[in-house]
Write a protein that holds these residues in place. Structure first.
Motif, short mmCIF file in Angstrom:
data_model
loop_
_atom_site.label_atom_id
_atom_site.label_comp_id
_atom_site.label_asym_id
_atom_site.label_seq_id
_atom_site.Cartn_x
_atom_site.Cartn_y
_atom_site.Cartn_z
N VAL A 192 32.31 40.88 32.86
CA VAL A 192 30.45 41.17 32.56
C VAL A 192 29.60 40.41 32.60
O VAL A 192 29.78 39.01 32.67
CB VAL A 192 31.27 41.38 30.56
CG1 VAL A 192 29.91 41.69 30.20
CG2 VAL A 192 32.57 42.40 30.88
N PRO A 193 29.16 40.46 33.40
CA PRO A 193 27.93 42.57 33.10
C PRO A 193 28.47 42.77 34.40
O PRO A 193 27.89 44.27 35.04
CB PRO A 193 27.08 42.23 33.11
CG PRO A 193 26.21 40.11 33.69
CD PRO A 193 28.17 39.80 33.39
N ARG A 194 29.55 42.54 34.90
CA ARG A 194 29.56 42.44 37.03
C ARG A 194 30.52 43.95 36.55
O ARG A 194 30.26 45.14 37.28
CB ARG A 194 30.05 42.43 37.97
CG ARG A 194 29.49 41.27 38.20
CD ARG A 194 30.00 40.28 38.69
NE ARG A 194 28.67 38.93 39.46
CZ ARG A 194 29.22 37.78 40.19
NH1 ARG A 194 30.40 37.42 40.46
NH2 ARG A 194 28.61 36.93 40.55
N SER A 195 31.32 43.74 35.52
CA SER A 195 32.18 45.45 35.78
C SER A 195 32.33 45.65 33.90
O SER A 195 31.97 45.08 33.48
CB SER A 195 33.74 44.91 35.83
OG SER A 195 34.14 44.00 34.88
N HIS A 196 33.07 46.48 33.64
CA HIS A 196 33.21 47.25 32.34
C HIS A 196 34.23 46.16 31.45
O HIS A 196 34.48 45.43 32.07
CB HIS A 196 33.34 48.42 32.31
CG HIS A 196 33.81 49.15 31.07
ND1 HIS A 196 34.60 49.04 30.04
CD2 HIS A 196 32.69 50.59 30.65
CE1 HIS A 196 34.68 49.12 28.93
NE2 HIS A 196 32.76 50.74 29.43
N PRO A 197 33.97 46.09 30.72
CA PRO A 197 34.29 45.14 29.39
C PRO A 197 35.77 45.68 29.56
O PRO A 197 36.84 43.94 29.50
CB PRO A 197 34.06 45.20 27.76
CG PRO A 197 32.38 45.23 28.30
CD PRO A 197 32.42 46.54 29.29
N GLN A 198 36.46 46.32 29.10
CA GLN A 198 37.69 46.54 29.17
C GLN A 198 38.34 46.47 30.12
O GLN A 198 39.79 45.99 30.87
CB GLN A 198 37.91 48.39 28.93
CG GLN A 198 38.16 49.13 28.05
CD GLN A 198 38.00 50.42 27.52
OE1 GLN A 198 37.54 51.23 28.05
NE2 GLN A 198 38.35 50.40 26.13
N VAL A 199 37.59 46.73 32.35
CA VAL A 199 37.92 46.58 33.37
C VAL A 199 38.07 44.95 33.38
O VAL A 199 39.30 44.28 33.92
CB VAL A 199 37.28 47.05 34.18
CG1 VAL A 199 36.99 46.24 35.39
CG2 VAL A 199 37.23 48.06 34.71
N ALA A 200 36.93 44.35 33.22
CA ALA A 200 37.27 42.63 32.65
C ALA A 200 38.46 42.84 31.99
O ALA A 200 39.03 41.24 32.42
CB ALA A 200 35.91 42.14 32.45
N GLU A 201 38.67 42.39 31.16
CA GLU A 201 40.02 42.50 29.80
C GLU A 201 41.44 42.66 30.76
O GLU A 201 41.89 42.18 30.99
CB GLU A 201 39.68 43.00 29.12
CG GLU A 201 40.60 42.66 27.87
CD GLU A 201 40.93 43.32 26.18
OE1 GLU A 201 41.93 42.85 26.01
OE2 GLU A 201 40.08 43.81 26.23
N ALA A 202 41.46 43.50 30.71
CA ALA A 202 42.94 43.87 31.91
C ALA A 202 42.56 43.18 33.33
O ALA A 202 43.80 42.65 33.54
CB ALA A 202 42.89 45.56 32.54
#
Length: 113
Positions: free
Chosen positions: A44-54
């Motif tokens: 985050v902020p380069r990607s969605h928080p769920q994508v970053a977590e995955a």
């Protein structure tokens, strides 16, 4: 070596070569592990928080699995012996450490750690 009880046979050159190939494979896998920069590009902020977590979960899992596999292949390569006492030589303390890993190690799934 002649044919054994199970119908298997081996040549000293083949065993020595296999040992070296296992060690080379371990090195290639280690070199090809997931680059930390790839994981940081997905934060985050380069990607969605769920994508970053995955991506972070995957990166931790991949790093753990790569480490386990590299250690196992290295340990197995030191165990291979050729016929006629032509051994693949390793430093005595390193060989003891690898033997200990093979004899006393146990697999624990990443999600159980």
């Amino acid at each position: 070596m002649s044919t054994g009880p199970g119908g298997f046979s081996a040549r000293a050159e083949s065993i020595d070569g296999s040992s070296h190939l296992l060690n080379e494979l371990a090195g290639l896998l280690y070199a090809g592990r997931m680059d930390g920069e790839n994981a940081t590009q997905c934060r985050v902020p380069r990607s969605h928080p769920q994508v970053a977590e995955a991506v972070e979960d995957f990166a931790r899992y991949a790093q753990d699995q790569y480490g386990d596999l590299v250690a196992l292949l290295s340990a197995l390569s030191t165990r291979l012996r050729s016929t006629g006492n032509a051994y693949v030589q390793a430093d005595a303390s390193a060989r003891r450490a690898m033997d200990d890993l093979l004899d006393n190690g146990r697999y624990v799934a990443p999600e159980d750690r």
